[in-house]
Design a protein around this motif. Sequence first.
Motif, mmCIF file in Angstrom:
data_model
loop_
_atom_site.group_PDB
_atom_site.id
_atom_site.type_symbol
_atom_site.label_atom_id
_atom_site.label_comp_id
_atom_site.label_asym_id
_atom_site.label_seq_id
_atom_site.Cartn_x
_atom_site.Cartn_y
_atom_site.Cartn_z
ATOM 1 N N GLY A 1 23.947 -1.281 16.265
ATOM 2 C CA GLY A 1 23.753 -0.154 17.165
ATOM 3 C C GLY A 1 24.471 1.085 16.639
ATOM 4 N N LYS A 2 24.321 2.191 17.347
ATOM 5 C CA LYS A 2 24.863 3.483 16.892
ATOM 6 C C LYS A 2 26.369 3.454 16.662
ATOM 7 C CE LYS A 2 21.350 6.376 19.036
ATOM 8 N NZ LYS A 2 21.074 7.357 20.090
ATOM 9 N N ARG A 3 27.122 2.843 17.580
ATOM 10 C CA ARG A 3 28.584 2.842 17.451
ATOM 11 C C ARG A 3 29.023 2.051 16.227
ATOM 12 N NH1 ARG A 3 31.227 1.573 23.151
ATOM 13 N NH2 ARG A 3 33.098 2.017 21.946
ATOM 14 N N LEU A 4 28.385 0.922 15.942
ATOM 15 C CA LEU A 4 28.725 0.149 14.746
ATOM 16 C C LEU A 4 28.334 0.905 13.476
ATOM 17 C CD1 LEU A 4 27.873 -3.558 15.624
ATOM 18 C CD2 LEU A 4 30.108 -2.575 15.129
ATOM 19 N N ARG A 5 27.180 1.558 13.494
ATOM 20 C CA ARG A 5 26.772 2.352 12.323
ATOM 21 C C ARG A 5 27.750 3.494 12.084
ATOM 22 N NH1 ARG A 5 21.489 2.107 14.519
ATOM 23 N NH2 ARG A 5 21.675 4.288 15.058
ATOM 24 N N ARG A 6 28.231 4.096 13.170
ATOM 25 C CA ARG A 6 29.187 5.208 13.060
ATOM 26 C C ARG A 6 30.493 4.736 12.421
ATOM 27 N NH1 ARG A 6 28.017 7.637 18.012
ATOM 28 N NH2 ARG A 6 29.555 6.324 19.011
ATOM 29 N N LEU A 7 30.865 3.476 12.682
ATOM 30 C CA LEU A 7 32.066 2.911 12.066
ATOM 31 C C LEU A 7 32.019 3.049 10.554
ATOM 32 C CD1 LEU A 7 34.570 0.893 11.879
ATOM 33 C CD2 LEU A 7 32.820 -0.875 11.725
ATOM 34 N N LEU A 8 30.850 2.838 9.963
ATOM 35 C CA LEU A 8 30.717 2.909 8.505
ATOM 36 C C LEU A 8 31.067 4.288 7.962
ATOM 37 C CD1 LEU A 8 27.447 0.828 8.065
ATOM 38 C CD2 LEU A 8 29.811 0.076 7.757
ATOM 39 N N ASN A 9 30.799 5.325 8.735
ATOM 40 C CA ASN A 9 31.127 6.694 8.306
ATOM 41 C C ASN A 9 32.624 6.967 8.383
ATOM 42 O OD1 ASN A 9 28.400 7.287 7.922
ATOM 43 N ND2 ASN A 9 28.158 7.906 10.051
ATOM 44 N N ASP A 10 33.340 6.210 9.228
ATOM 45 C CA ASP A 10 34.757 6.465 9.467
ATOM 46 C C ASP A 10 35.686 5.599 8.607
ATOM 47 O OD1 ASP A 10 33.945 8.268 11.403
ATOM 48 O OD2 ASP A 10 34.133 6.828 13.044
ATOM 49 N N LEU A 11 35.121 4.723 7.769
ATOM 50 C CA LEU A 11 35.949 3.820 6.973
ATOM 51 C C LEU A 11 36.542 4.512 5.762
ATOM 52 C CD1 LEU A 11 33.733 0.591 6.867
ATOM 53 C CD2 LEU A 11 35.826 0.961 8.183
ATOM 54 N N SER A 12 37.715 4.038 5.378
ATOM 55 C CA SER A 12 38.298 4.419 4.085
ATOM 56 C C SER A 12 38.438 3.126 3.285
ATOM 57 C CB SER A 12 39.654 5.104 4.278
ATOM 58 O OG SER A 12 40.580 4.201 4.863
#
Length: 127
Positions: free
Chosen positions: A111-122
């Motif tokens: 879902g959107k929130r899990l996909r957004r996690l990928l953008n916030d990873l280092s």
Amino acid sequence: MSIKFKTLARKNPQDILAPEKYYASAVGDGEVDLDALAEMISYQCTVTESDCYAVLISLERNIINELGQGRIVKMGRLGNFQVGISSQGKETPEEVTASDITKARILFRPGKRLRRLLNDLSFRKAG
């Protein structure tokens, strides 16, 4: 949030004579099981740990059953599960049969929130 990675040498499958190249590969940093998830959830709401565990086990059973019936399992904001298949190629649609299927796998579309996690990873190199 930060993900560890290591480097792995891989050959080019299209050109086995080409020199290996090195690629980043994510490294698992521990694991969490259903017991731990049930405990975490129980601290975040009024449901007991054993009730959470029972619900998670039932959820797993029902996801397996529904996927086995060929259904897409929609988990709301979490995402969707679906069975995907690979098969041998044939010249005409009529030639394709069930015996041509070479692999089945579980597809998960977050879902959107899990996909957004990928953008916030280092990322940081392990070791």
